[in-house]
Design a protein around this motif. Structure first.
Motif, short mmCIF file in Angstrom:
data_model
loop_
_atom_site.label_atom_id
_atom_site.label_comp_id
_atom_site.label_asym_id
_atom_site.label_seq_id
_atom_site.Cartn_x
_atom_site.Cartn_y
_atom_site.Cartn_z
N LEU A 179 -77.20 75.62 64.35
CA LEU A 179 -77.71 76.05 65.66
C LEU A 179 -78.01 74.85 66.56
CD1 LEU A 179 -80.04 79.02 64.68
CD2 LEU A 179 -77.90 79.16 65.98
N GLU A 180 -78.58 73.80 65.99
CA GLU A 180 -78.86 72.60 66.77
C GLU A 180 -77.57 71.95 67.26
OE1 GLU A 180 -81.31 70.45 64.02
OE2 GLU A 180 -83.12 71.51 64.65
N ARG A 181 -76.52 72.00 66.43
CA ARG A 181 -75.22 71.48 66.83
C ARG A 181 -74.66 72.30 68.01
NH1 ARG A 181 -70.05 72.42 66.42
NH2 ARG A 181 -70.31 74.36 65.27
N LYS A 182 -74.76 73.61 67.91
CA LYS A 182 -74.29 74.48 68.99
C LYS A 182 -75.08 74.22 70.27
CE LYS A 182 -72.62 78.39 66.29
NZ LYS A 182 -72.80 79.82 65.99
N HIS A 183 -76.39 74.00 70.14
CA HIS A 183 -77.23 73.74 71.30
C HIS A 183 -76.78 72.46 72.00
CE1 HIS A 183 -80.93 72.59 73.48
NE2 HIS A 183 -81.03 73.90 73.68
N LYS A 184 -76.49 71.42 71.22
CA LYS A 184 -76.04 70.15 71.80
C LYS A 184 -74.69 70.32 72.50
CE LYS A 184 -78.54 66.89 68.97
NZ LYS A 184 -78.50 65.76 68.06
N ILE A 185 -73.80 71.10 71.92
CA ILE A 185 -72.49 71.35 72.53
C ILE A 185 -72.67 72.07 73.86
CG2 ILE A 185 -70.37 72.70 72.32
CD1 ILE A 185 -70.46 72.02 69.29
N LEU A 186 -73.52 73.09 73.87
CA LEU A 186 -73.77 73.83 75.11
C LEU A 186 -74.41 72.94 76.16
CD1 LEU A 186 -74.97 77.22 73.63
CD2 LEU A 186 -72.95 76.88 75.06
N GLU A 187 -75.32 72.07 75.73
CA GLU A 187 -75.96 71.13 76.65
C GLU A 187 -74.91 70.21 77.29
OE1 GLU A 187 -79.46 67.76 76.48
OE2 GLU A 187 -79.44 69.36 74.99
N SER A 188 -73.97 69.75 76.48
CA SER A 188 -72.90 68.89 76.97
C SER A 188 -71.99 69.65 77.94
CB SER A 188 -72.09 68.35 75.80
OG SER A 188 -71.03 67.58 76.25
N GLU A 189 -71.63 70.88 77.58
CA GLU A 189 -70.79 71.69 78.45
C GLU A 189 -71.48 71.97 79.79
OE1 GLU A 189 -69.53 75.29 76.53
OE2 GLU A 189 -68.62 74.20 74.87
N LEU A 190 -72.78 72.24 79.73
CA LEU A 190 -73.54 72.50 80.94
C LEU A 190 -73.58 71.25 81.82
CD1 LEU A 190 -75.33 74.33 82.68
CD2 LEU A 190 -77.26 73.64 81.26
N HIS A 191 -73.80 70.11 81.20
CA HIS A 191 -73.84 68.85 81.94
C HIS A 191 -72.50 68.61 82.65
CE1 HIS A 191 -74.91 64.75 82.95
NE2 HIS A 191 -73.77 64.35 82.41
N GLU A 192 -71.41 68.81 81.93
CA GLU A 192 -70.08 68.63 82.51
C GLU A 192 -69.84 69.63 83.65
OE1 GLU A 192 -67.59 66.35 82.06
OE2 GLU A 192 -69.12 65.30 80.92
N ALA A 193 -70.26 70.86 83.47
CA ALA A 193 -70.07 71.89 84.50
C ALA A 193 -70.84 71.53 85.76
CB ALA A 193 -70.50 73.25 83.97
N LEU A 194 -72.03 70.99 85.59
CA LEU A 194 -72.84 70.63 86.75
C LEU A 194 -72.27 69.43 87.50
CD1 LEU A 194 -76.40 71.17 85.25
CD2 LEU A 194 -75.32 72.54 87.03
N LEU A 195 -71.52 68.60 86.82
CA LEU A 195 -70.92 67.44 87.47
C LEU A 195 -69.76 67.83 88.39
CD1 LEU A 195 -70.82 64.77 84.62
CD2 LEU A 195 -72.34 64.83 86.60
N HIS A 196 -69.11 68.94 88.07
CA HIS A 196 -67.95 69.38 88.84
C HIS A 196 -68.37 70.42 89.87
CE1 HIS A 196 -65.72 67.02 86.12
NE2 HIS A 196 -65.67 67.88 85.14
N LEU A 197 -68.18 70.09 91.13
CA LEU A 197 -68.58 70.99 92.21
C LEU A 197 -67.79 72.29 92.20
CD1 LEU A 197 -68.98 68.42 95.11
CD2 LEU A 197 -70.78 69.45 93.72
N SER A 198 -66.63 72.28 91.60
CA SER A 198 -65.78 73.47 91.60
C SER A 198 -66.21 74.50 90.54
CB SER A 198 -64.33 73.08 91.35
OG SER A 198 -64.20 72.47 90.08
N THR A 199 -67.18 74.16 89.70
CA THR A 199 -67.62 75.08 88.66
C THR A 199 -68.30 76.29 89.28
OG1 THR A 199 -67.98 73.22 87.15
CG2 THR A 199 -68.97 75.32 86.55
#
Length: 61
Positions: free
Chosen positions: A10-30
């Motif tokens: 679960l902690e691994r999944k949480h870190k992956i989601l955190e990374s995906e969220l970070h990447e999504a926030l960087l792209h204005l087109s998200t």
């Protein structure tokens, strides 16, 4: 130790989601709905981690 392995996963999944969220926030087109969904999934995983930790703590005491 099955509980510990589940928590690690679960902690691994949480870190992956955190990374995906970070990447999504960087792209204005998200899409805003995609960001909301990532946040919702991340929170659900966090809540599950906390619930399992609390249950493990309660069984120890």
């Amino acid at each position: 130790m099955a509980l510990q392995a589940h928590l690690v996963e679960l902690e691994r999944k949480h870190k992956i989601l955190e990374s995906e969220l970070h990447e999504a926030l960087l792209h204005l087109s998200t899409d805003d709905m995609e960001i909301v969904e990532l946040k919702r999934r991340k929170l659900m995983v966090k809540d599950e981690i906390e619930r399992l930790r609390q249950a493990a703590e309660d069984t120890v005491h």
